[in-house]
Motif scaffolding. Structure first.
Motif, PDB file in Angstrom:
ATOM      1  N   GLY A 268       0.811  -1.210   0.000  1.00  0.00           N
ATOM      2  CA  GLY A 268       0.000   0.000   0.000  1.00  0.00           C
ATOM      3  C   GLY A 268       0.840   1.255   0.000  1.00  0.00           C
ATOM      4  O   GLY A 268       0.474   2.273   0.596  1.00  0.00           O
ATOM      5  N   ALA A 269       1.966   1.191  -0.714  1.00  0.00           N
ATOM      6  CA  ALA A 269       2.940   2.289  -0.668  1.00  0.00           C
ATOM      7  C   ALA A 269       2.575   3.451  -1.581  1.00  0.00           C
ATOM      8  O   ALA A 269       3.228   4.493  -1.529  1.00  0.00           O
ATOM      9  N   ASN A 270       1.560   3.291  -2.400  1.00  0.00           N
ATOM     10  CA  ASN A 270       1.276   4.327  -3.385  1.00  0.00           C
ATOM     11  C   ASN A 270       0.509   5.525  -2.806  1.00  0.00           C
ATOM     12  O   ASN A 270       0.393   6.559  -3.451  1.00  0.00           O
ATOM     13  N   ARG A 271      -0.004   5.411  -1.564  1.00  0.00           N
ATOM     14  CA  ARG A 271      -0.716   6.561  -0.990  1.00  0.00           C
ATOM     15  C   ARG A 271      -0.770   6.450   0.535  1.00  0.00           C
ATOM     16  O   ARG A 271      -0.411   5.428   1.122  1.00  0.00           O
ATOM     17  N   GLY A 272      -1.235   7.520   1.161  1.00  0.00           N
ATOM     18  CA  GLY A 272      -1.511   7.515   2.587  1.00  0.00           C
ATOM     19  C   GLY A 272      -0.322   7.182   3.466  1.00  0.00           C
ATOM     20  O   GLY A 272       0.807   7.645   3.257  1.00  0.00           O
ATOM     21  N   ILE A 273      -0.576   6.354   4.478  1.00  0.00           N
ATOM     22  CA  ILE A 273       0.449   5.987   5.446  1.00  0.00           C
ATOM     23  C   ILE A 273       1.621   5.297   4.760  1.00  0.00           C
ATOM     24  O   ILE A 273       2.788   5.564   5.076  1.00  0.00           O
ATOM     25  N   GLY A 274       1.325   4.410   3.828  1.00  0.00           N
ATOM     26  CA  GLY A 274       2.389   3.673   3.144  1.00  0.00           C
ATOM     27  C   GLY A 274       3.333   4.575   2.382  1.00  0.00           C
ATOM     28  O   GLY A 274       4.556   4.363   2.386  1.00  0.00           O
ATOM     29  N   ARG A 275       2.783   5.582   1.744  1.00  0.00           N
ATOM     30  CA  ARG A 275       3.618   6.523   0.985  1.00  0.00           C
ATOM     31  C   ARG A 275       4.497   7.344   1.927  1.00  0.00           C
ATOM     32  O   ARG A 275       5.694   7.535   1.672  1.00  0.00           O
ATOM     33  N   GLU A 276       3.902   7.827   3.020  1.00  0.00           N
ATOM     34  CA  GLU A 276       4.670   8.596   4.001  1.00  0.00           C
ATOM     35  C   GLU A 276       5.785   7.743   4.604  1.00  0.00           C
ATOM     36  O   GLU A 276       6.914   8.205   4.790  1.00  0.00           O
ATOM     37  N   LEU A 277       5.458   6.494   4.942  1.00  0.00           N
ATOM     38  CA  LEU A 277       6.465   5.609   5.516  1.00  0.00           C
ATOM     39  C   LEU A 277       7.594   5.353   4.532  1.00  0.00           C
ATOM     40  O   LEU A 277       8.778   5.375   4.905  1.00  0.00           O
ATOM     41  N   THR A 278       7.257   5.132   3.285  1.00  0.00           N
ATOM     42  CA  THR A 278       8.276   4.882   2.262  1.00  0.00           C
ATOM     43  C   THR A 278       9.240   6.052   2.149  1.00  0.00           C
ATOM     44  O   THR A 278      10.466   5.866   2.103  1.00  0.00           O
ATOM     45  N   HIS A 279       8.716   7.269   2.122  1.00  0.00           N
ATOM     46  CA  HIS A 279       9.574   8.454   2.049  1.00  0.00           C
ATOM     47  C   HIS A 279      10.526   8.515   3.246  1.00  0.00           C
ATOM     48  O   HIS A 279      11.721   8.814   3.088  1.00  0.00           O
ATOM     49  N   ARG A 280      10.028   8.221   4.424  1.00  0.00           N
ATOM     50  CA  ARG A 280      10.859   8.291   5.625  1.00  0.00           C
ATOM     51  C   ARG A 280      11.945   7.221   5.632  1.00  0.00           C
ATOM     52  O   ARG A 280      13.088   7.471   6.029  1.00  0.00           O
ATOM     53  N   LEU A 281      11.599   6.023   5.208  1.00  0.00           N
ATOM     54  CA  LEU A 281      12.586   4.945   5.186  1.00  0.00           C
ATOM     55  C   LEU A 281      13.675   5.207   4.148  1.00  0.00           C
ATOM     56  O   LEU A 281      14.855   4.938   4.391  1.00  0.00           O
ATOM     57  N   ILE A 282      13.293   5.749   3.004  1.00  0.00           N
ATOM     58  CA  ILE A 282      14.283   6.102   1.986  1.00  0.00           C
ATOM     59  C   ILE A 282      15.218   7.178   2.531  1.00  0.00           C
ATOM     60  O   ILE A 282      16.442   7.119   2.342  1.00  0.00           O
ATOM     61  N   ALA A 283      14.651   8.171   3.223  1.00  0.00           N
ATOM     62  CA  ALA A 283      15.468   9.233   3.823  1.00  0.00           C
ATOM     63  C   ALA A 283      16.433   8.674   4.862  1.00  0.00           C
ATOM     64  O   ALA A 283      17.529   9.222   5.061  1.00  0.00           O
ATOM     65  N   ASP A 284      16.051   7.580   5.515  1.00  0.00           N
ATOM     66  CA  ASP A 284      16.922   6.930   6.499  1.00  0.00           C
ATOM     67  C   ASP A 284      18.057   6.145   5.846  1.00  0.00           C
ATOM     68  O   ASP A 284      18.970   5.677   6.534  1.00  0.00           O
ATOM     69  N   GLY A 285      17.976   5.960   4.528  1.00  0.00           N
ATOM     70  CA  GLY A 285      18.989   5.200   3.826  1.00  0.00           C
ATOM     71  C   GLY A 285      18.614   3.748   3.594  1.00  0.00           C
ATOM     72  O   GLY A 285      19.441   2.958   3.112  1.00  0.00           O
ATOM     73  N   ASP A 286      17.375   3.387   3.923  1.00  0.00           N
ATOM     74  CA  ASP A 286      16.933   2.020   3.690  1.00  0.00           C
ATOM     75  C   ASP A 286      16.602   1.794   2.216  1.00  0.00           C
ATOM     76  O   ASP A 286      16.236   2.730   1.490  1.00  0.00           O
ATOM     77  N   THR A 287      16.716   0.551   1.798  1.00  0.00           N
ATOM     78  CA  THR A 287      16.276   0.154   0.462  1.00  0.00           C
ATOM     79  C   THR A 287      14.834  -0.301   0.571  1.00  0.00           C
ATOM     80  O   THR A 287      14.541  -1.278   1.261  1.00  0.00           O
ATOM     81  N   VAL A 288      13.934   0.417  -0.075  1.00  0.00           N
ATOM     82  CA  VAL A 288      12.511   0.123   0.049  1.00  0.00           C
ATOM     83  C   VAL A 288      11.991  -0.524  -1.227  1.00  0.00           C
ATOM     84  O   VAL A 288      12.296  -0.091  -2.337  1.00  0.00           O
ATOM     85  N   ILE A 289      11.199  -1.577  -1.033  1.00  0.00           N
ATOM     86  CA  ILE A 289      10.449  -2.190  -2.128  1.00  0.00           C
ATOM     87  C   ILE A 289       9.002  -1.791  -1.911  1.00  0.00           C
ATOM     88  O   ILE A 289       8.371  -2.212  -0.943  1.00  0.00           O
TER      89      ILE A 289
END
Length: 232
Positions: free
Chosen positions: A9-30
């Motif tokens: 559910g990364a394309n919107r809402g909580i999932g999208r916000e979480l994805t942005h934060r994890l990428i900013a942390d340096g994580d590799t997100v799928i």
């Protein structure tokens, strides 16, 4: 150390916000979702998949062999009295909110075990108590809690951590649509932001491996939580 984390559910809402934060942390997100165009905007690896068709998930995630965390964020919600909810509504809720996470977990457990990783289920206040009109959604979220609790007990010998996060009302498209369908006003002052909900999930993911957050309940500060309002 860079982690590889799959978020549904990364394309919107909580999932999208979480994805942005994890990428900013340096994580590799799928990032997994149905909207290919919205996923592409995230700038990370993507998996286009439809959770309403769990039988298609095996092919979609077949190339993933190492996963530090799996975040089950996607879900659907429809409201209505039991007397009026059709079979199709019940089947959609159980398929998307329970069967698909269970199947995705089964498919990706070898990858998570290899990393001694973490499975996080994003549930809802409805997964703890149900009110009028919320029967199908709440039933599916209660079932998701059962899935998480059983998985935690089963995977402890494999050093796989399992957590559940229960957000209350969040400022998402889902919340707006639900309020509209109930004929209730949407008050942005009485919901938490998707970013705040995402931050709670990020916190759970960042707890050191020596400990596990089993359950984390989070609700807006300016409303009194009760069975009919605590909904993601």
């Amino acid at each position: 150390m860079t982690r590889t984390i799959l978020v549904t559910g990364a394309n919107r809402g909580i999932g999208r916000e979480l994805t942005h934060r994890l990428i900013a942390d340096g994580d590799t997100v799928i990032a997994l979702g149905r909207d290919a165009a919205a996923l592409a905007e995230l700038g990370c690896r993507t998996v286009v998949a439809d959770l309403s068709r769990p039988e298609t998930l095996a092919e979609a995630v077949s190339s993933i062999d190492h996963l530090d965390a799996l975040v089950h964020n996607a879900g659907i919600a429809e409201v209505g009295p039991v007397a009026e909810l059709g079979l199709d509504v019940w089947q959609r809720h159980m398929t998307v909110n329970v069967t698909a996470p269970a199947e995705l977990t089964r498919l990706l457990l070898p990858a998570v075990r290899a990393a001694r990783g973490h499975v996080v289920f994003v549930n809802s206040g409805a997964g703890l108590s149900a009110g009028a009109l919320w029967s199908a959604y709440a039933a599916s979220k209660h079932a998701l809690k059962a899935l998480a609790d059983a998985l935690r007990a089963e995977e402890k010998p494999n050093e796989v951590r399992v957590s559940t996060v229960y957000p209350g009302q969040v400022a998402t498209d889902m919340q707006r649509q639900l309020k509209k369908s109930m004929g209730a006003p949407y008050d942005p002052e009485k919901v938490m932001s998707a970013g705040t909900a995402a931050e709670s999930i990020r916190y759970v993911l960042n707890v050191p491996a020596e400990a596990t957050v089993h359950d984390l309940r989070i609700a807006p500060s300016n409303v009194v939580p009760h069975a009919t309002t605590m909904r993601r």
